[in-house]
Structures are given as structure tokens and as C-alpha cells.
Design an enzyme around this catalytic site. Structure first.
Site, PDB file in Angstrom:
ATOM      1  N   LYS A 290      46.318  -6.789  58.634  1.00  0.00           N
ATOM      2  CA  LYS A 290      44.943  -7.007  59.088  1.00  0.00           C
ATOM      3  C   LYS A 290      44.987  -7.811  60.363  1.00  0.00           C
ATOM      4  CE  LYS A 290      40.787  -6.188  57.387  1.00  0.00           C
ATOM      5  NZ  LYS A 290      40.602  -5.079  56.453  1.00  0.00           N
TER       6      LYS A 290
ATOM      7  N   LYS B 290      45.531  -1.907  48.428  1.00  0.00           N
ATOM      8  CA  LYS B 290      44.666  -0.735  48.630  1.00  0.00           C
ATOM      9  C   LYS B 290      45.493   0.525  48.910  1.00  0.00           C
ATOM     10  CE  LYS B 290      41.149  -1.771  51.230  1.00  0.00           C
ATOM     11  NZ  LYS B 290      40.154  -1.964  52.313  1.00  0.00           N
TER      12      LYS B 290
END
Ligand code: GLU
Length: 419
Positions: A105, A93
């Protein structure tokens, strides 16, 4: 979530692209696994005086393009597999939209709805105590994700600053405005999705008033997507949350649905058209029904793997804008493609959040306040450009949008690693 491994699906996609790009084995080896994944206990003092252990994760996938970046989610279904997969998606991304960040994450296995405010605060501060040595403004910058919000970021950045012995607002993004949070950050992911919707509109000539949308998930991302899409004249006929949703043929008013849910605690029964909520308008639907609805555009904005080989044949929408992370499995993608359904991949469609996080990170470091218009303008530009590149490549090579996005994103990371 569930049956199959989300992470192995992501690895499979990476391998396919790597062989097309002819990446060397050492680069593939590096990208196949996160640089680091930690799993830790978080002891939390509960209101009844007892201590309860929760499990947390942080996966740092790659930092070739800049510090690791990515949200922290609170959800009962969080797993190591899921967090690793999502950290890899963050690398793609950030690369795709041209941010100087890598991918990470985090998550905690918890149902936050079962905790009091104080317990939630203890958990959030506890998380930071465990990851403190690994994060920081130039190392790894967490942000909100599923079930985490500016209040949670406030506790986290406060804890980080205490441990550091110095105010460090750039260590987190998605903070409240008073703590160098960015105006427009909360709406940014939904807003970015509508930037993509308008790009599709330019290409396919949608007439907004005649174009129907069904949106799965009415959290931060889904509800803001709905608001901006409605402001652009689109007809939103169905929305849902985990417990189920509503269908309103004449098109519902997302602002009113939000207000109604505030009062009732759930979406069911919030049939709001214009400024009126009335049960004579609509009907209740399940999430399964929503996904298979007769609409033009489907927007999964909740969790991963909701469109799989089990229901891909039954999807009736012609376009999908993936606002959740990983909502379409690779098998489903193949089926959708054969059926001529166009799906805008998650790591392009939902990148608005992390783009705004980048602006917030700059603001927090430089102590220069960004105006909301500036943020939205910058966001539309970055996302618009990324979309155009992906679209052009997909047309030129006659490949789907996901593949084009992967090729662009991975090639860039691989180049940075080589350097
Ligand atoms: N959690 C969001 C995402 O999946 C935002 C991450 C960020 O802002 O760092 O993209």
C-alpha cells in the site's frame, strides 16, 4: 485513523490466527511487519513558483504469492501506521481471492482538493520518481485507492515508462482505457460488493425491494455499490460523504444523486427519487446518524475505524458489508458478534477492485483486450468462490466470517512462505 493503532489491531488479529494455525515463530515474525516500508519527501513545484514538500509512503508487506500489489491513497490523515496496516490487509485480500499477488500500500499526506491539476500531476510524478527502483510489473504494482483515480495512474505510469525508457503499462493498474486500462475497473469494487450482497441474499432470502440499505461514503466504491444494488432492486435509503448525507425513506436513486452532486458539489439536498430531485422527499443526516440508522444492511464504504466500541452497541442493521478497508475495529467486531450482526470482512467484500486489477495487469502484459462482460463474469466467479469457502468454514467451525477469512488467507500465505 486517530486514537488507536490500526496496525497493532491488524497484528493482534494475525497473532491470534497464527496461534490457531500453529504457525512457526519465523513465519509469524515475517508476517508481523512489512518486508519494507519507505517514507520519503516529494518536492512539488506549486503554481505560485514555490516548492512544497509532501510526505509519501510505500509499504511492501509480503510477496510470497507474487509481486506486491496495492493502491496509493491521497489523504490528510495518511500515516505510516495506516499504510502498514493496509498493506497487510492487501496480502490477505489477494491470498483469499486466489490472485498471484502479495500485498502493498502507498499513500501521500495531502488533501488533493487543495491542489490544482498541475500540482496534482507534479505530486503524482514526484511519487513515482521516489519509488521507481522498488516497483515494476513483476515487483510491485500500484493502483488507485482513496482520492486517486485513472488520471493519476496515467501520470504515474507515464512517469514510470519515461524513467524506464520503455512503455510499461503493466507497472500500474486502474489506468485510463487508452493506456491499457480495463473496461469495468472503475466500477469493479462496487460491483464486487454487490456480488457479495447477492450471496447473502441467496443464504438469507432477502427480498430486494423490501431490504433497506445505508451506505457511508459516496466516492468510487460507495456510489458504484449503490448503483449496482439499486439495479438489483434494493432500496437505498441513506447515503453520505465526509460532510454529511441524506435520508430518503422511499428509497433514493443513486444515479440522480450523482448527477445532483455534480451540479451542487455536495450530497446535502440531493433527495432524488425516480428521476426527480425534490426537497419534499428526505432529510439531511450526519455520518453518525447514518451508521446507527434503522436499516437492514449497513455498508461502510469510506474510511477505517468508523464502527468501534463507541457505537457498535447502537448499530441497528443486521448485516454489514465492509466496503472500506478496516471500518470495523476488533472490539466492535466482538460486540457485533454478540449481538448477532453478520459482518462480511473488508478483505473479502471489497476485493473486486484488485481482482479487476489482476485482469488489467494480464491485459497490459499480453496486449489482449478484455471485454467488460468478461471482467464482470471473472470477478463474480472469483469473489463468489471466495465467499463460499469463507461461508462454509464459518458454518463448519461456528466462527464469524472475518475469522474464517483470516484463517484461509493466512494459511495460504504461510504455505507459500514455507515453500
Ligand atoms: N486500492 C484497492 C484496494 O484496496 C485496489 C488495489 C489494487 O487494485 O491493487 O483493494
Amino acid at each position: 485513523m486517530g486514537q488507536k493503532s490500526f496496525f497493532s489491531d491488524c497484528q493482534k488479529q494475525l497473532r491470534e490466527i497464527a496461534s490457531q494455525l500453529k504457525l512457526g515463530p519465523e513465519i509469524l515474525q515475517e508476517l508481523e511487519e512489512p518486508h519494507r516500508i519507505i517514507k520519503f519527501q516529494i518536492p512539488v513545484l506549486m503554481d505560485n513558483g514555490e516548492k512544497k514538500i509532501f510526505f509519501g509512503f510505500r509499504s511492501q508487506h509480503n510477496n510470497a504469492l507474487g509481486p506486491y500489489k496495492g493502491g496509493i491513497r491521497y489523504h490528510p490523515n495518511v500515516s505510516e501506521d495506516e499504510i502498514k496496516a493496509l498493506s497487510m490487509l492487501m496480502t490477505w485480500k489477494c491470498s483469499l481471492v486466489g490472485l498471484p499477488f502479495g500485498g502493498a500500500k502507498g499513500g501521500v499526506i495531502v488533501n488533493p482538493k487543495e491542489l490544482t491539476q498541475k500540482e496534482l500531476e507534479n505530486l503524482s510524478r514526484g511519487y513515482v520518481k521516489e519509488v521507481f527502483p522498488l516497483i515494476g510489473p513483476e515487483k510491485d504494482i500500484p493502483a488507485p485507492d482513496v482520492n486517486t483515480d485513472p488520471q493519476i495512474m496515467a501520470w504515474m505510469v507515464d512517469e514510470y515508462s519515461k524513467l524506464k525508457g520503455k512503455e510499461t503499462p503493466a507497472a500500474f493498474t486502474g489506468k485510463p482505457l487508452e493506456m491499457w486500462g480495463l473496461e469495468g475497473r472503475s466500477e469493479a469494487t462496487g460491483y464486487g460488493g454487490v456480488v457479495i450482497l447477492k450471496k447473502l441474499q441467496e443464504i438469507f432470502g432477502f427480498k430486494p425491494e423490501k431490504t433497506t440499505l445505508a451506505i457511508q461514503g459516496f466516492g468510487n466504491v460507495g456510489s458504484n455499490f449503490a448503483r449496482f444494488a439499486a439495479l438489483s432492486g434494493y432500496k437505498i435509503v441513506a447515503v453520505s460523504e465526509a460532510e454529511g448525507g441524506i435520508y430518503v425513506e422511499e428509497g433514493l436513486n443513486p444515479e440522480e444523486v450523482l448527477r445532483c452532486r455534480e451540479r451542487k458539489g455536495k450530497i446535502a439536498g440531493c433527495y432524488c427519487v425516480g428521476s426527480v430531485c425534490d426537497s419534499s422527499y428526505g432529510r439531511q443526516i450526519t455520518n453518525k446518524e447514518l451508521l446507527e440508522m434503522e436499516v437492514d444492511i449497513l455498508v461502510p464504504a469510506a474510511v477505517e475505524n468508523v464502527i468501534s466500541k463507541d457505537n457498535a452497541q447502537k448499530i441497528k442493521a443486521k448485516y454489514i458489508i465492509e466496503m472500506a478497508n478496516g471500518p470495523v475495529t476488533p472490539e466492535a467486531q466482538e460486540i457485533l458478534e454478540k449481538r448477532g450482526i453478520i459482518s462480511v470482512p473488508d478483505f473479502l467484500a471489497n476485493a473486486g477492485g484488485v481482482v479487476a486489477s489482476y485482469f488489467e495487469w494480464l491485459q497490459s502484459k499480453e496486449k489482449r483486450r478484455w471485454k467488460k462482460e468478461e471482467t464482470f463474469k471473472g470477478l463474480a466467479k472469483k469473489l463468489g468462490q471466495a465467499f463460499e469457502k469463507v461461508w462454509a468454514l464459518s458454518q463448519r467451525e461456528k466462527i464469524n466470517l472475518r475469522k474464517a477469512a483470516y484463517l484461509l488467507a493466512i494459511e495460504k500465505v504461510a504455505k507459500a512462505i514455507k515453500k
